[in-house]
Design a protein around this motif. Structure first.
Motif, short mmCIF file in Angstrom:
data_model
loop_
_atom_site.label_atom_id
_atom_site.label_comp_id
_atom_site.label_asym_id
_atom_site.label_seq_id
_atom_site.Cartn_x
_atom_site.Cartn_y
_atom_site.Cartn_z
N ALA A 27 16.55 -20.69 8.83
CA ALA A 27 15.46 -21.15 9.58
C ALA A 27 15.86 -21.06 10.74
CB ALA A 27 15.31 -22.42 9.76
N LEU A 30 15.29 -24.71 13.88
CA LEU A 30 13.95 -26.25 13.10
C LEU A 30 14.70 -26.95 14.16
CD1 LEU A 30 14.48 -26.18 9.09
CD2 LEU A 30 12.55 -25.72 10.90
N TRP A 57 -0.70 -21.32 8.12
CA TRP A 57 -0.90 -22.56 9.91
C TRP A 57 -2.03 -23.02 9.65
CZ3 TRP A 57 2.73 -24.36 12.66
CH2 TRP A 57 2.36 -24.90 13.65
N ARG A 77 8.73 -24.84 19.95
CA ARG A 77 8.46 -24.26 19.14
C ARG A 77 7.55 -23.29 18.20
NH1 ARG A 77 12.51 -28.34 19.31
NH2 ARG A 77 14.55 -27.75 18.94
N VAL A 80 5.81 -25.07 14.11
CA VAL A 80 6.25 -26.14 13.75
C VAL A 80 5.29 -26.54 13.28
CG1 VAL A 80 8.57 -27.73 13.78
CG2 VAL A 80 9.12 -25.28 14.06
N VAL A 121 9.38 -31.08 8.98
CA VAL A 121 9.51 -30.53 9.34
C VAL A 121 8.66 -29.40 8.18
CG1 VAL A 121 10.45 -28.50 11.08
CG2 VAL A 121 11.25 -31.55 11.33
N GLN A 123 8.16 -25.44 9.13
CA GLN A 123 7.71 -24.19 10.27
C GLN A 123 7.69 -23.37 8.91
OE1 GLN A 123 11.49 -22.79 11.91
NE2 GLN A 123 10.32 -21.66 13.09
N ALA A 125 6.52 -19.39 8.90
CA ALA A 125 7.49 -17.92 10.00
C ALA A 125 6.55 -16.74 8.74
CB ALA A 125 9.05 -17.83 9.41
N THR A 133 7.87 -19.95 4.73
CA THR A 133 7.58 -21.70 5.08
C THR A 133 9.28 -21.74 4.88
OG1 THR A 133 6.47 -22.39 3.66
CG2 THR A 133 5.27 -21.51 5.04
#
Length: 188
Positions: A27, A30, A57, A77, A80, A121, A123, A125, A133
């Motif tokens: 990651a 994070l 997203w 970030r 996120v 959390v 994320q 990507a 993710t």
């Protein structure tokens, strides 16, 4: 010449380490678990989606809301989202104890004996035309009865992360964006 077996073992170890590190994803950025971060037993759940990162997203807030989690975007970030202060006893319509274990050798049922604070959390990507993710859920617990004021670590069971992955998959499929189903891989 006792050095040659030692050198051979070292070369083998270096080769195996390089191969293992090359195949492992990390990651990128994070945020910390909590300001008063405790413990190191954080589990990271990863999932790949055959859909653009923008699509993943865009459905993530509604997936989190459907689970009863108020989505918060981390503006410091890229990609996120989550919630760093989930304090409700119910998450996704279930008791918090179904999603975390608290303390040493304590089963999910005993997590109910603690006031838990969860930190989620996610994320997102991009990876070419697909998306990878990272999902991290951890918590702290404080006893409901007694005078214990020290926080103990609560670690995910992986069930909530799977519900998030399933929710993203369902939303992307409903919109006709997902090309194939998501796969998951967990890393301790």
């Amino acid at each position: 010449m006792k050095r040659s077996p030692l050198i051979a073992v070292l070369l083998l170890a270096i080769t195996m380490t390089a191969t293992a590190l090359h195949g492992q994803r990390r990651a990128p950025d994070l945020p910390p678990v909590f300001d008063d971060e405790i413990g190191t037993g954080v589990r990271l759940v990863e999932a790949d989606f055959a859909a653009p990162a923008l699509a993943v997203w865009s459905v993530l807030p509604s997936v989190l809301l459907d689970l009863g989690i108020e989505p918060q975007v981390d503006t410091t970030r890229t990609g996120v989202m989550g919630n760093n202060r989930i304090i409700t006893p119910l998450v996704a319509g279930e008791r918090t104890r179904n999603f975390v274990t608290c303390g040493n050798d304590v089963g999910p049922g005993l997590a109910n004996m603690f006031r838990t604070r969860l930190n989620l959390v996610v994320q997102v990507a991009p990876e070419g035309e697909s998306t990878h993710t990272f999902i991290r859920l951890v918590g702290t617990g404080r006893t409901v009865i007694g005078s214990g004021s020290d926080a103990i670590q609560c670690i995910t069971t992986g069930r909530l992360e799977q519900r998030i992955i399933d929710g993203i998959t369902a939303e992307l499929t409903a919109y006709g964006v997902l090309k194939q189903s998501a796969g998951t891989a967990s890393a301790p």
